[in-house]
Design a protein around this motif. Structure first.
Motif, PDB file in Angstrom:
ATOM      1  N   PRO A 859      -4.812 -15.471  -0.461  1.00 30.20           N
ATOM      2  CA  PRO A 859      -3.773 -15.637   0.561  1.00 30.20           C
ATOM      3  C   PRO A 859      -3.114 -14.302   0.907  1.00 30.20           C
ATOM      4  O   PRO A 859      -3.132 -13.345   0.120  1.00 30.20           O
ATOM      5  CB  PRO A 859      -2.774 -16.600  -0.112  1.00 30.20           C
ATOM      6  CG  PRO A 859      -3.547 -17.265  -1.198  1.00 30.20           C
ATOM      7  CD  PRO A 859      -4.544 -16.246  -1.667  1.00 30.20           C
ATOM      8  N   GLU A 860      -2.509 -14.264   2.068  1.00 31.12           N
ATOM      9  CA  GLU A 860      -1.813 -13.050   2.505  1.00 31.12           C
ATOM     10  C   GLU A 860      -0.705 -12.702   1.524  1.00 31.12           C
ATOM     11  O   GLU A 860       0.049 -13.570   1.071  1.00 31.12           O
ATOM     12  CB  GLU A 860      -1.222 -13.302   3.903  1.00 31.12           C
ATOM     13  CG  GLU A 860      -0.479 -12.123   4.486  1.00 31.12           C
ATOM     14  CD  GLU A 860       0.129 -12.457   5.838  1.00 31.12           C
ATOM     15  OE1 GLU A 860       0.719 -11.566   6.451  1.00 31.12           O
ATOM     16  OE2 GLU A 860       0.007 -13.632   6.259  1.00 31.12           O
ATOM     17  N   GLY A 861      -0.618 -11.386   1.136  1.00 31.20           N
ATOM     18  CA  GLY A 861       0.436 -10.970   0.214  1.00 31.20           C
ATOM     19  C   GLY A 861       0.067  -9.737  -0.569  1.00 31.20           C
ATOM     20  O   GLY A 861      -0.964  -9.093  -0.338  1.00 31.20           O
ATOM     21  N   GLU A 862       0.982  -9.366  -1.538  1.00 33.82           N
ATOM     22  CA  GLU A 862       0.805  -8.201  -2.380  1.00 33.82           C
ATOM     23  C   GLU A 862       0.242  -8.628  -3.739  1.00 33.82           C
ATOM     24  O   GLU A 862       0.690  -9.623  -4.328  1.00 33.82           O
ATOM     25  CB  GLU A 862       2.143  -7.491  -2.587  1.00 33.82           C
ATOM     26  CG  GLU A 862       2.775  -6.956  -1.309  1.00 33.82           C
ATOM     27  CD  GLU A 862       2.044  -5.727  -0.791  1.00 33.82           C
ATOM     28  OE1 GLU A 862       1.444  -5.009  -1.622  1.00 33.82           O
ATOM     29  OE2 GLU A 862       2.077  -5.475   0.434  1.00 33.82           O
ATOM     30  N   TYR A 863      -0.700  -7.830  -4.277  1.00 34.92           N
ATOM     31  CA  TYR A 863      -1.358  -8.175  -5.538  1.00 34.92           C
ATOM     32  C   TYR A 863      -1.500  -6.942  -6.406  1.00 34.92           C
ATOM     33  O   TYR A 863      -1.640  -5.800  -5.903  1.00 34.92           O
ATOM     34  CB  TYR A 863      -2.748  -8.771  -5.299  1.00 34.92           C
ATOM     35  CG  TYR A 863      -2.729 -10.088  -4.567  1.00 34.92           C
ATOM     36  CD1 TYR A 863      -2.666 -11.286  -5.265  1.00 34.92           C
ATOM     37  CD2 TYR A 863      -2.769 -10.138  -3.177  1.00 34.92           C
ATOM     38  CE1 TYR A 863      -2.637 -12.504  -4.607  1.00 34.92           C
ATOM     39  CE2 TYR A 863      -2.745 -11.343  -2.507  1.00 34.92           C
ATOM     40  CZ  TYR A 863      -2.687 -12.528  -3.220  1.00 34.92           C
ATOM     41  OH  TYR A 863      -2.662 -13.725  -2.559  1.00 34.92           O
ATOM     42  N   GLU A 864      -1.467  -7.168  -7.719  1.00 38.01           N
ATOM     43  CA  GLU A 864      -1.777  -6.139  -8.704  1.00 38.01           C
ATOM     44  C   GLU A 864      -3.118  -6.505  -9.334  1.00 38.01           C
ATOM     45  O   GLU A 864      -3.291  -7.624  -9.832  1.00 38.01           O
ATOM     46  CB  GLU A 864      -0.690  -6.067  -9.774  1.00 38.01           C
ATOM     47  CG  GLU A 864      -0.933  -4.951 -10.795  1.00 38.01           C
ATOM     48  CD  GLU A 864       0.132  -4.938 -11.876  1.00 38.01           C
ATOM     49  OE1 GLU A 864       0.921  -3.980 -11.901  1.00 38.01           O
ATOM     50  OE2 GLU A 864       0.158  -5.898 -12.675  1.00 38.01           O
TER      51      GLU A 864
END
Length: 914
Positions: A859-864
């Motif tokens: 999904p759209e977003g920030e990830y580590e």
């Protein structure tokens, strides 16, 4: 020094083309004293192409050999038989050194292939069309008349719905186009299947392809998915039927029949009953009535039954059967009284009883030999005799060799005892029977041998019989020939005076040749020499009839190119000599059968006596057999989508100077309701004999059959419910349908591989689904990610909401740094690593494939991003740090590889001098 110019070209003198493509090996050997430079060229006949260059340069050292493979393709296979391929061998100056010719041999064979070239299509709207494209290729060596038959097991009414006939030459192909309207019943099923069969002129199946079309609907009913029958045409083996015969005459006959199969606990009960009431009889007759109970390995029968053994038994009694497929053993035992009426209302006299047992071994295991043993004791009061029979039927060669050789043996013995009042009969008669049967294949020949003997008082079915048959035959494509000798001697003996003493002996030597005349007709010719003898004892004494004859029989078969007309004609002529009075005569007969769709015609004519039985019949009627003639016609029809089936027939028979008969009939069967059927028949018969006496008979029959419920699955009926799906675009990605979100209209998805799509409100439903676990999969559409979830249906109605989220694709890989001989031991498989994509509210685990690659829609977003240390080995470590990444809708992010390093071994270095 003189140079020897000995260059040897070796090729086969002939080459068999079994298909359009073929290859052969050629060789060149240099026997000269120096190297050879030159070339080889190939000249092909028209209709044969070379895959490669027609000329090849050759450089060959002395004493060496050169090999190559020549590949050819036939474009006109049927014209290449007896043609030649020519090889030319030349030196570097172009001088011809050798020429070799190879004769082409093309066997006669059929090879028709069907190919589905239809584009991908789905069933979606009633009234749309399905477009079929079928390519038909003839890669055989014969021209063929082909009929394409289009059928579907899912259709209402007849399964076949279209025929196309055409002529296709060898090495040619053609394309057949067909369009079919989508109907409502097609969309009710998950898949609609169309089978296309290619048939020869003899209606043999040459090839077959199956087309499968999935349906896309927003509402399904599980009960209608797998139905192959029209709901108005239900089949059930359970029924109750009444039938009346001779309804317009004074002596009527009424039948009440019923059959059924029902599940009881872990077993199954089957029954059949026939109650017959004749006018003038006080009590009805109860025949062919029994009940079975079957559970796993055993089965019990109580009532009327017929046992098919070495001695035929019929009556009322009890039977027990058991089959153990694991141990490969089965047996049957039973006891019956010799009465056909179950209640024996009119059979007061005691008729006797029978006790029997049968055992079978090696019936299912291919490496075991089959054995069947039977023991039968029968006491027959009607002919005042008792008998004991023991028979053994066994395989001599195991079943695994049956494709080449099959030999079965038979050995039986019996004893029969007379307990009547006739002092002329001996009290005890022992008997024996033995036989052997062989089928063998040897160098394309089929050899068959059947031999059997039983003594006169043998209590089995083949009482007092000697039967010897020897046959050898061979097939050449569609041609066939065989030679057969048959000897049969039937000389039974009985204790009872009610049996007529009759014996018959036949010896026959024949040969048969079957030849195809054209693609649509064939002929078979059978010449034979026969010797017949029949002996019968009457009040006037023993009558002995002997004859010998030379016969010639021919069979002619003809079909039209469109396969609608079929004619079969048999003509047989015989020159028969009556050995009793030494008189000879010429006799012949002809049989004709003609069929055109639902219409059939048959006719027969015979003049004179063809065998000893004809002489015997003529003697009884004190005249020679006159000309015999018969003709019959029939027509079958069906209406109202096969709910009404009807037929009419007319047959007349005449024996000149003796009798004339005519029989006409009409019958029908009509399904008035899904489980109710009525039947009717009217038959009129007229008989006239030589003294001008005429007899008229009429039979009017009417019946009604009611089908009863039938439980196909012996297990308990499954509970079912309705699965409802609501699919929406989750723009704010909170997994809840709220402000800003919109229904996903026309979105395709699957439930356990069954396709559906959402309606105008984003909803779909699946009715009457059995309780259980179901997997739902929503494919990617635009920037909205695919979605997979599992749900359990355990109530009458279940709603599942599916939020579809925008997202992108993440791609990366893992690289393992390992150096052979330097690195320590490690697992070199790359499909064992896991990449963690950590968001603020959820962690996604991404597994590597066999090449170490990671790929996942997120999904759209920030990830580590980081590797999961749990999957790392003892000697492995991840080099690097966590990576942060932003996933945007519709975007693919390629992340640099994650490096895993394997620790190095400790190496001790020693220097000289230390």
């Amino acid at each position: 020094m003189q140079i020897k110019s000995t260059i040897v070209l070796k090729v086969d003198s002939s080459f068999v083309l079994n298909a359009e493509l073929g290859s052969m090996v050629i060789s060149i050997h240099n026997d000269s004293d120096s190297s050879f430079l030159g070339q080889i060229s190939l000249v092909l006949p028209p209709g044969l192409e070379l895959l490669g260059k027609p000329e090849r340069a050759i450089s060959l050292a002395k004493g060496k050999s050169w090999y190559t493979s020549i590949k050819v393709r036939a474009t006109k296979l049927h014209v290449l038989n007896a043609k030649e391929m020519v090889f030319h061998l030349r030196d570097k100056q172009g001088k011809l050194l050798n020429t070799s010719r190879v004769q082409l041999i093309v066997p006669v064979f059929q090879s028709i292939k069907l190919h589905n070239e239809s584009v991908f299509q789905v069933l979606k709207n009633v009234g749309d069309s399905l477009y079929l494209k079928i390519r038909v290729s003839n890669s055989g060596s014969t021209n063929e008349q082909i009929k394409l038959l289009f059928s579907s097991p899912n259709r209402v009414g007849r399964s076949d719905f279209m025929e196309k006939s055409f002529f296709l030459k060898s090495s040619r192909d053609t394309v057949i186009f067909l369009s079919i309207l989508q109907e409502k019943f097609m969309l009710a099923r998950a898949h609609y299947t169309i089978t296309v069969s290619g048939l020869s002129e003899e209606n043999d199946v040459l090839d077959q392809v199956t087309l499968n079309f999935s349906s896309l609907v927003s509402e399904r009913d599980y009960r209608s998915l797998f139905s192959t029958l029209d709901r108005n045409l239900i089949y059930s083996p359970n029924y109750l039927e009444w039938q009346g015969n001779h309804m317009l005459s004074k002596r009527k006959t009424h039948f009440l029949r019923s059959e059924g199969k029902y599940t009881v606990g872990e077993g199954r009960i089957s029954y059949a009953a026939v109650l017959t009431k004749l006018d003038g009889l006080t009590y009805p007759l109860l025949n062919n009535t029994f009940i079975d109970y079957e559970q796993r390995k055993f089965k019990i029968t109580l009532g009327n039954f017929q046992e098919d053994l070495e001695q035929s038994l019929f009556g009322r009694g009890i039977r027990f059967q058991q089959i153990d497929t694991l141990k490969d053993i089965g047996f049957v035992v039973g006891l019956m009284e010799r009465k056909s009426d179950l209640i024996a209302a009119y059979e007061q006299q005691y008729a006797g009883f029978s006790v029997f047992g049968k055992m079978q071994l090696g019936q299912f295991h291919p490496n075991r030999k089959y054995y069947e043993g039977q023991v039968i004791f029968d006491r027959n009061v009607l002919d005042s005799s008792s008998s004991l029979l023991w028979s053994n039927n066994f395989e001599i060669v195991p079943k695994k060799y049956e494709s080449v050789l099959r030999i079965n043996g038979f050995l039986a013995s019996g004893v029969q005892q007379y307990f009547g009042n006739n002092a002329n009969y001996e009290q005890v008669k022992p008997s024996v029977a033995l036989g052997v049967k062989m089928d063998s294949k040897w160098k394309k020949f089929l050899i068959q041998s059947e031999n059997f003997y039983s003594s006169s008082y043998y209590p089995g079915n083949k009482r007092g019989s000697t039967h010897i048959t020897q046959r050898i035959g061979k097939n050449w494509g569609r041609k066939m020939a065989h030679v057969r000798y048959t000897y049969m001697n039937y000389t039974p003996a009985f204790f009872g005076v009610q049996y007529i003493n009759f014996s018959n002996e036949i010896s026959r030597l024949e040969g048969t040749i079957f030849l195809p005349m054209t693609n649509f007709s064939s002929i078979g010719i059978t010449p034979s020499y026969n010797q017949d003898r029949s002996i019968i004892t009457t009040k006037s004494g023993e009558q002995d009839f002997r004859s010998q004859s030379w016969r010639l029989q021919s069979i002619w078969n003809k079909r039209t190119a469109n396969l609608k007309h079929h004619i079969n004609l048999i003509i047989e002529g015989a020159y028969l000599t009556n050995l009793k009075n030494k008189q000879s005569q010429l006799a012949y007969r002809a049989d004709l059968n003609y069929n055109f769709q639902n219409f059939g015609l048959n006719a027969n004519y015979q003049k004179g006596e063809l065998q000893a039985n004809d002489l015997m019949r003529a003697s009884f009627f004190l005249s020679n057999a006159g000309d015999q003639f018969s003709i019959g016609m029939r027509y079958d029809g069906r209406l109202f989508e096969d709910r009404l089936l009807w037929s009419c027939a007319l047959t007349t028979n005449q024996q000149v100077g003796f009798s004339t008969s005519m029989v006409s009939s009409m019958q029908m069967r009509y399904r008035i309701r899904p489980m109710t059927e009525i039947t009717g028949m009217v038959q009129l018969s007229r008989f006239q004999i030589a003294n001008n006496q005429t007899y008229l008979q009429e039979n009017s029959r009417f019946g009604i059959r009611q089908l009863l419920n039938y439980q196909k699955d012996p297990k308990q009926r499954q509970q079912t419910g309705e699965l409802r799906v609501f699919c929406f675009y989750d723009h704010n990605q909170n997994d809840v349908f709220d402000a800003g979100d919109v229904p996903a209209v026309g979105y395709h998805f699957t439930i356990n591989d069954l396709m559906l799509f959402t309606g105008k409100d984003g909803r779909a439903k699946f009715k009457n689904l059995p309780y259980g676990e179901y997997a739902l999969f929503f494919a990617q559409k635009g920037s909205f990610m695919p979605c997979h979830l599992t749900t359990v249906l355990n109530k009458k109605s279940l709603m599942v909401e599916v939020p579809l989220k925008r997202g992108g694709t993440l791609k990366s890989q893992v690289r393992l740094e390992y150096f052979s001989g330097i690195s320590m031991d490690a697992d070199l498989n790359l499909d064992r690593f896991t990449l963690l994509a950590i968001a603020s509210d959820k962690t996604y685990r991404i597994s590597s494939d066999q090449y170490g690659k990671f790929e996942r829609n997120l999904p759209e977003g920030e990830y580590e991003l980081k590797l999961d240390d749990v999957n790392l080995g003892t000697n492995e470590s991840w080099i690097g740090q966590a990576t942060r990444v932003s996933i945007l809708p519709g975007e693919t992010k390629n992340i640099p590889a994650f490096v895993v390093k394997v620790k190095s071994k400790r190496v001790e270095v020693k220097r000289f001098g230390q």
